[in-house]
Design an enzyme around this catalytic site. Structure first.
Site, PDB file in Angstrom:
ATOM      1  N   HIS A   1      17.201  61.218  20.525  1.00 18.62           N
ATOM      2  CA  HIS A   1      16.329  62.385  20.421  1.00 18.62           C
ATOM      3  C   HIS A   1      15.209  62.116  19.415  1.00 18.62           C
ATOM      4  O   HIS A   1      15.451  61.622  18.308  1.00 18.62           O
ATOM      5  CB  HIS A   1      17.128  63.610  19.962  1.00 18.62           C
ATOM      6  CG  HIS A   1      16.289  64.810  19.684  1.00 18.62           C
ATOM      7  ND1 HIS A   1      16.214  65.403  18.438  1.00 18.62           N
ATOM      8  CD2 HIS A   1      15.476  65.537  20.502  1.00 18.62           C
ATOM      9  CE1 HIS A   1      15.401  66.443  18.497  1.00 18.62           C
ATOM     10  NE2 HIS A   1      14.936  66.548  19.734  1.00 18.62           N
ATOM     11  N   SER A   2      13.976  62.405  19.806  1.00 23.80           N
ATOM     12  CA  SER A   2      12.823  62.369  18.916  1.00 23.80           C
ATOM     13  C   SER A   2      12.662  60.991  18.262  1.00 23.80           C
ATOM     14  O   SER A   2      12.551  59.992  18.955  1.00 23.80           O
ATOM     15  CB  SER A   2      12.959  63.495  17.883  1.00 23.80           C
ATOM     16  OG  SER A   2      11.737  63.776  17.261  1.00 23.80           O
ATOM     17  N   PHE A   3      12.673  60.926  16.931  1.00 22.49           N
ATOM     18  CA  PHE A   3      12.551  59.649  16.238  1.00 22.49           C
ATOM     19  C   PHE A   3      13.569  58.622  16.729  1.00 22.49           C
ATOM     20  O   PHE A   3      13.293  57.407  16.746  1.00 22.49           O
ATOM     21  CB  PHE A   3      12.707  59.866  14.730  1.00 22.49           C
ATOM     22  CG  PHE A   3      13.162  58.654  13.984  1.00 22.49           C
ATOM     23  CD1 PHE A   3      12.292  57.600  13.753  1.00 22.49           C
ATOM     24  CD2 PHE A   3      14.475  58.554  13.536  1.00 22.49           C
ATOM     25  CE1 PHE A   3      12.717  56.467  13.076  1.00 22.49           C
ATOM     26  CE2 PHE A   3      14.904  57.422  12.861  1.00 22.49           C
ATOM     27  CZ  PHE A   3      14.024  56.377  12.629  1.00 22.49           C
TER      28      PHE A   3
ATOM     29  N   ALA B   1      10.510  59.083  20.790  1.00 26.20           N
ATOM     30  CA  ALA B   1       9.497  58.065  20.527  1.00 26.20           C
ATOM     31  C   ALA B   1       9.780  56.793  21.321  1.00 26.20           C
ATOM     32  O   ALA B   1      10.919  56.328  21.379  1.00 26.20           O
ATOM     33  CB  ALA B   1       9.454  57.743  19.040  1.00 26.20           C
TER      34      ALA B   1
ATOM     35  N   HIS C   1      11.665  71.415  21.640  1.00 29.34           N
ATOM     36  CA  HIS C   1      11.992  70.047  21.241  1.00 29.34           C
ATOM     37  C   HIS C   1      13.476  69.849  20.924  1.00 29.34           C
ATOM     38  O   HIS C   1      14.034  68.787  21.210  1.00 29.34           O
ATOM     39  CB  HIS C   1      11.130  69.676  20.036  1.00 29.34           C
ATOM     40  CG  HIS C   1      11.268  68.265  19.587  1.00 29.34           C
ATOM     41  ND1 HIS C   1      11.020  67.185  20.411  1.00 29.34           N
ATOM     42  CD2 HIS C   1      11.618  67.737  18.370  1.00 29.34           C
ATOM     43  CE1 HIS C   1      11.212  66.059  19.744  1.00 29.34           C
ATOM     44  NE2 HIS C   1      11.571  66.362  18.510  1.00 29.34           N
TER      45      HIS C   1
END
Length: 236
Positions: A76-78, A103, A217
């Site tokens: 997730h995300s980073f 990312a 998000h």
């Protein structure tokens, strides 16, 4: 039965997957939700010495020491950057990569270098003002797309500052992201997450399957049932 390793993003911890983990386990899957150094229950380890190598090894070692194989890695995300690194280090243990609003960096790139310059500048300013540049303070509910007061109350209890180095320094890789693995991208659309819009565009450019989810998000908190359904249905 499949084996999932669910990797949280910045500010979060393994705790953020609790509802998704419960649903997957109820459907007879094996699930691991490790927490990276300096976050969650490991927040006391936050320091200027944490590197990208540290957090990639955190997750790679879960696969090694739990002796996992045929793993579906979800970042997730980073943590999209983290699962990319893990797949390169222990490729024989990974089946598939799923990027959750995450990312997608290539060798030599950083998140600050890829995200919109005004967002990167603001985050670096906050890091300087709150921790002399070491960490990023927790974000707002709106920035994570959280509209529900109870969901935000839950997140606010557990979110912690995240090491700024994760976003500042370049990702090192010897091959293209996801090379050799089935990759897919889950994009959170309501609202879209501006800091990672470039990653969504990159996933489309790579020709990866794109799966939209109608939430913000932090989908694992705001829409765990819908997200779990996607994870169980969309795997190689």
């Amino acid at each position: 039965m499949s084996t999932y390793v669910l990797v949280h993003g910045a500010w979060h911890g393994g705790w953020s997957w609790r509802w998704v983990r419960k649903i997957l386990e109820q459907n007879h899957h094996r699930v691991y939700t490790p927490t990276m150094t300096g976050l969650g229950e490991r927040a006391h380890l936050l320091s200027a010495n944490i590197t990208m190598d540290t957090v990639i090894e955190d997750i790679a070692n879960v696969l090694r020491y739990e002796d996992l194989s045929d793993v579906i890695l979800v970042g997730h995300s980073f943590a999209g950057t983290v699962i990319s690194g893990v797949a390169e280090r222990v490729p024989d243990r990974v089946r598939q990569l799923i990027y959750l609003d995450a990312a997608i960096l290539e060798d030599g790139e950083s998140m600050f270098g890829c995200m919109p310059s005004e967002i990167a500048a603001e985050r670096q300013r906050l890091a300087r003002e709150t921790s002399n540049g070491m960490s990023l303070p927790i974000p707002s509910a709106a920035s994570l797309g959280i509209l529900d007061h109870e969901q935000w109350a839950f997140l606010k209890r557990f979110l912690t500052p995240t090491a700024a180095v994760h976003l500042r320094y370049a990702f090192a890789a010897s091959k293209s992201t996801g090379e050799g693995f089935p990759c897919s991208y889950i994009v959170c659309t309501n609202p879209a997450y501006a800091p990672l819009a470039w990653s969504y565009d990159r996933a489309k450019k790579y020709g990866w399957p794109i799966i939209p989810i109608n939430t913000g998000h932090d989908a694992m908190v705001s829409a765990p049932e819908a997200l779990s359904k996607i994870l169980m249905q969309w795997h190689a």
